[in-house]
Design a protein around this motif. Sequence first.
Motif, short mmCIF file in Angstrom:
data_model
loop_
_atom_site.label_atom_id
_atom_site.label_comp_id
_atom_site.label_asym_id
_atom_site.label_seq_id
_atom_site.Cartn_x
_atom_site.Cartn_y
_atom_site.Cartn_z
N THR A 64 -1.65 5.42 -5.60
CA THR A 64 -3.09 5.68 -5.61
C THR A 64 -3.73 5.49 -4.23
N ILE A 65 -2.97 4.94 -3.30
CA ILE A 65 -3.50 4.71 -1.95
C ILE A 65 -2.97 5.78 -1.01
N GLU A 95 -11.77 -4.74 -5.44
CA GLU A 95 -12.78 -3.76 -5.87
C GLU A 95 -13.37 -4.07 -7.24
N GLU A 96 -12.63 -4.73 -8.09
CA GLU A 96 -13.14 -5.02 -9.43
C GLU A 96 -13.61 -6.47 -9.58
N ASP A 125 -9.08 -3.71 -0.09
CA ASP A 125 -10.20 -3.16 -0.86
C ASP A 125 -9.84 -3.01 -2.33
N LYS A 126 -8.62 -2.54 -2.57
CA LYS A 126 -8.20 -2.33 -3.96
C LYS A 126 -8.09 -3.65 -4.71
N ALA A 179 0.83 -1.20 0.00
CA ALA A 179 0.00 0.00 0.00
C ALA A 179 0.87 1.25 0.00
N ASP A 184 2.09 2.03 -3.44
CA ASP A 184 1.05 2.35 -4.41
C ASP A 184 0.65 3.81 -4.29
N VAL A 225 -7.13 -0.85 3.12
CA VAL A 225 -7.32 -0.17 1.84
C VAL A 225 -6.70 -1.00 0.72
#
Length: 467
Positions: free
Chosen positions: A103-104, A167-168, A163-164, A98, A101, A160
Amino acid sequence: MVTFVQANAQTTEQDSTLTITDKDNISRVSVKKIDSVKPFSRRKADGIAAVIGDYLILDSDITKMREDAETQGVSASEITNCQLAGRLMENKLYAHHAMQDSTIVVSDAEISNMTDQQVSRMVSQIGSMEKLLDFYRKEDEQGLRDELFKINKERRLASVMQDKIIEEVEITPEEVREFFNRIPEDERPKFGDEVEIAQLVIKPEVPKEEEDKVVERLNEMRADILDGASFATKAVLYSEDATSSRGGQMTITREDPLDKDFKQVAFSLRAGEVSKPFKSEFGYHIIQLDKVRGQKLDIRHIIIIPKVTEKTVQEAKEKIEGIREEIVSGEITFDAAARKYSDEKETRGDGGQLINPKSGDTRFELTDVDPLIYEKVNNLEEDEVSLVLMDQNRTGQKFFKIITLTQRYPEHIADYSKDYTKIKELALREKQFEAIEKWQNEKIKETYIKINGDYKNCEFNSNWLKN
């Protein structure tokens, strides 16, 4: 897989672990429970048990984790040090990636808020700050807060990251059917007693003069702040919510589940600007925008909640008692009464029908029903109306409600057509487990990992030893 379906990802005799977070139990099994583990040799207090990327796992971390588990009622004989180490390694792996990343983002303000609430809750449970410091072996409150901040941030990063990963992940009706058909008929899960509940809410009115007093007070505070007074100090002294201890500080995004008027005002401000008093569903506010950080706002806010009077409380009680008499006498149905009279806008349009936040449908397992109304619900027959109940919202404002049981579903073996929503949830969760397992296997290969001492003898499910 069947154990997972039946126990909803609880630990089993052969394969057990604790969960990383409370988020939907999406935590993989870390370590197989084995009958014998090589005895642990004595080591210095804070030896390094493992290194996962940028994170260390100390022997003391495992000791603390065992103590925490035991305080929650987990027997020491039910968990091994290998299991605890595996749990911590998973957590560190998520947190490490995380941090890599971009984006987190997990803000310090968010973690500070979480830590403040945690400390307040623990002090309330244990009795005093002194007892809490003694339990955590800390000399002062700041030392405790620093440690909890570090733990909470790591856990939040891990959450988080999970979750990522999922998520898809989606599931089709055909995949749900295949999942269900793979379960032998004699091993299909049994769902407990379920109920559908509706409620009708009447809230005491706040007299206009009380609202005017609150708006006047907030205007006076705003004038002082514009003249140079500290917004944070005003929040500490006067704001009526949990953020007051931090000077009203919050970090918000447009996606946060906040009152829409609150978000609209916050995102209309310029840096440094203080809003005029405005009303939300919880009370009256003023907001100051401290800083804009991309899609996030660092704000401070003050909330004051207008007070009801004994007269309006009594009037609300008499009103709902009258409505109940109309329903019981057959003058009006509960559904129609809720649509006509209820002050709860979230349920009014559906005749007071409650939605289970866990599943998204209208069914509640009796074990999931609010303990405050469990006895009332459990003793109701279908379409019977409860006596008037008093409740309060999260800001402490009292209100009255009546509830009815619209449907009862006795305990039964899973049926594809009747229980599709629950079966879909189980099938999706299995697919999410598989996505997490795949991610973890890939990341273990590319992450620096070093396991020390007796932990090299543990039998892990995941390839932490990279054999």
